[in-house]
Design a protein around this motif. Structure first.
Motif, short mmCIF file in Angstrom:
data_model
loop_
_atom_site.label_atom_id
_atom_site.label_comp_id
_atom_site.label_asym_id
_atom_site.label_seq_id
_atom_site.Cartn_x
_atom_site.Cartn_y
_atom_site.Cartn_z
N ILE A 47 1.18 -1.17 -0.12
CA ILE A 47 0.10 -0.02 0.04
C ILE A 47 0.71 1.55 0.13
N ILE A 48 1.51 1.30 1.02
CA ILE A 48 2.79 2.63 0.83
C ILE A 48 3.63 2.42 -0.18
N ASP A 49 4.02 1.59 -1.00
CA ASP A 49 4.73 1.57 -2.10
C ASP A 49 3.71 1.97 -2.91
N ARG A 50 2.40 2.04 -3.65
CA ARG A 50 1.37 2.19 -4.45
C ARG A 50 1.11 3.33 -3.97
N VAL A 51 1.21 4.51 -2.92
CA VAL A 51 0.91 5.36 -2.80
C VAL A 51 2.18 6.38 -3.33
N VAL A 52 2.99 6.06 -2.87
CA VAL A 52 4.40 6.31 -3.18
C VAL A 52 5.07 6.26 -5.15
N SER A 53 4.27 5.88 -5.50
CA SER A 53 5.01 5.35 -6.88
C SER A 53 3.72 6.68 -7.41
N GLU A 54 2.81 6.41 -7.47
CA GLU A 54 1.20 7.13 -7.61
C GLU A 54 1.00 8.33 -7.40
N ASN A 55 1.73 8.76 -6.52
CA ASN A 55 1.60 10.30 -5.69
C ASN A 55 -0.29 9.78 -5.49
N LEU A 56 -0.68 9.31 -5.09
CA LEU A 56 -2.16 9.03 -4.63
C LEU A 56 -2.24 10.75 -3.73
N PHE A 57 -0.91 10.69 -3.09
CA PHE A 57 -1.52 11.56 -1.76
C PHE A 57 -1.50 13.42 -2.64
N GLN A 58 -0.70 13.71 -3.32
CA GLN A 58 -0.78 14.54 -4.08
C GLN A 58 0.32 15.70 -3.04
N PHE A 59 1.21 15.12 -2.35
CA PHE A 59 1.99 15.14 -1.65
C PHE A 59 3.48 16.07 -2.21
N PRO A 60 4.20 17.36 -1.97
CA PRO A 60 5.68 17.71 -2.81
C PRO A 60 6.58 16.90 -2.45
N THR A 61 6.64 15.39 -1.41
CA THR A 61 7.95 14.75 -1.56
C THR A 61 7.75 13.51 -1.63
N GLU A 62 8.56 12.79 -1.78
CA GLU A 62 8.36 10.91 -1.87
C GLU A 62 8.54 10.71 0.05
N ARG A 63 9.26 11.38 0.79
CA ARG A 63 9.63 11.28 1.95
C ARG A 63 8.34 11.83 2.63
N MET A 64 7.88 12.77 2.69
CA MET A 64 6.28 12.92 3.34
C MET A 64 5.45 12.12 2.95
N ILE A 65 5.40 11.74 1.91
CA ILE A 65 4.00 10.07 0.97
C ILE A 65 3.99 9.13 1.10
N ARG A 66 5.76 8.73 2.07
CA ARG A 66 5.95 7.97 2.72
C ARG A 66 5.55 7.65 4.14
N ASN A 67 6.20 8.90 5.21
CA ASN A 67 6.16 9.20 6.04
C ASN A 67 4.80 8.84 6.76
#
Length: 341
Positions: free
Chosen positions: A42-62
């Motif tokens: 789930i975390i990898d999917r959210v990051v790879s597709e930027n499902l949260f539309q946040f500016p940085t990968e670190r923020m999205i993953r956290n």
């Protein structure tokens, strides 16, 4: 309300620092149930597709990790699951002793719900599709069936019912559609009680939008707001919200002609009516009406000065480039927007 020990997620799902993540938690919940993915998938999917539309990968993953852990720690009374809208997506039958969420308040949950509702009003979110419905790409009307967003992407915020479709009216419509007409008044009172304040439920909700909503929005987005508040000043003569991703060169002209001018006309009518009522009123009622009249005149003066400012910008038909970022674009309109503190 929610406490516990000895959970495998102990200490990892606290709701004391990050925003309530209403939209993001719904995204993760759908991945959990519809696609039966593991936590890491789930975390990898959210990051790879930027499902949260946040500016940085670190923020999205956290934050994706935070959402996963929160969903594993939902309380067994369904209160918070219902607020997230995921009570049918995840197992809520967890013993209180297994829950480690601490520091969350119903007020935070309600404010997050209100923020999500405003997102639906603008079309950023939709009750009919998961994730972000619109953030600057091609607009698709078919995404919005259950709750229609504002056609002109302009939402007035008034201290009285001057517009039928002001932000309070639209929020009430949202609550009715989502939770049902039969429980509307009960739900509005629940929301008002969580926000705190005096007056009827509608008055409390209106006061929140006028005085506190934008400050909360700016805080959540770390002084880079995606909704912009056009604000005439301390007298609340005129306020309206727009969504920066739906800004068009004629947006300010629309604000001026369709809303500022309309508001000015309503003030003139209200002043005339109040003056007539004063002629036949005495005692404490006269004191109240005089106070109201003074407020209306002050608001009328403020909006008159504001109209001149916004007129100047409206004539320029200014375009913006979203790639320039919030700070740069907000600065262009700083004379007519609320100051970011």
């Amino acid at each position: 309300m929610i406490n516990g020990i000895d959970s495998p997620y102990k200490g990892s799902g606290g709701l004391t620092r990050e925003q309530f993540l209403f939209h993001e938690t719904r995204v993760v919940a759908r991945l959990m149930t519809d696609e039966n993915l593991s936590d890491q998938e789930i975390i990898d999917r959210v990051v790879s597709e930027n499902l949260f539309q946040f500016p940085t990968e670190r923020m999205i993953r956290n934050l994706a990790g935070v959402c996963v852990k929160r969903l594993h720690c939902l309380d067994d009374n369904y209160t918070y699951a219902s607020l997230y809208g995921v009570e049918r997506m995840v197992n809520c039958d967890i013993k209180t002793s297994d829950v480690t969420l601490r520091g969350i308040s119903v007020e935070e949950a309600i404010k997050s719900l209100i923020s999500y509702a405003v997102g639906c009003m603008f079309g950023r979110y939709s009750l009919d599709v998961p994730g972000l419905a619109y953030a600057g790409w091609t607009w698709d009307d078919t995404k919005y069936v259950t709750f229609k967003p504002e056609e002109d992407a302009i939402i007035p915020i008034c201290d009285d019912e001057y517009f039928n479709d002001d932000i309070v009216g639209r929020f009430i419509q949202f609550v009715e559609i989502v939770y049902g007409k039969q429980t509307l008044e009960e739900n509005l009172q629940f929301i008002a009680d969580a926000l705190g304040g005096k007056g009827s439920s509608r008055e409390v909700i209106r006061n929140y939008f006028i005085n506190d909503f934008y400050a909360d929005h700016v805080k959540i987005y770390q002084k880079r707001p995606i909704y912009w508040l056009f604000d005439s000043g301390k007298k609340n003569g005129f306020k309206c919200l727009i969504y920066m991703h739906r800004y068009q060169p004629d947006t300010i002209a629309r604000i001026r002609t369709d809303y500022v001018h309309e508001q000015q006309a309503r003030y003139r009518t209200a002043i005339e009516e109040t003056e007539k009522r004063l002629e036949s009123t005495t005692g404490s009622d006269k004191v109240k009406l005089t106070k109201k009249l003074n407020t209306l005149k002050a608001q009328d003066d403020e909006i008159h000065a504001y109209e001149e400012k916004i007129h100047h910008l409206a004539d320029q038909m200014i375009s913006i480039d979203l790639d320039d970022g919030v700070k740069h674009n907000y600065e262009i309109f700083k004379d007519v927007l609320a100051k970011i503190k």
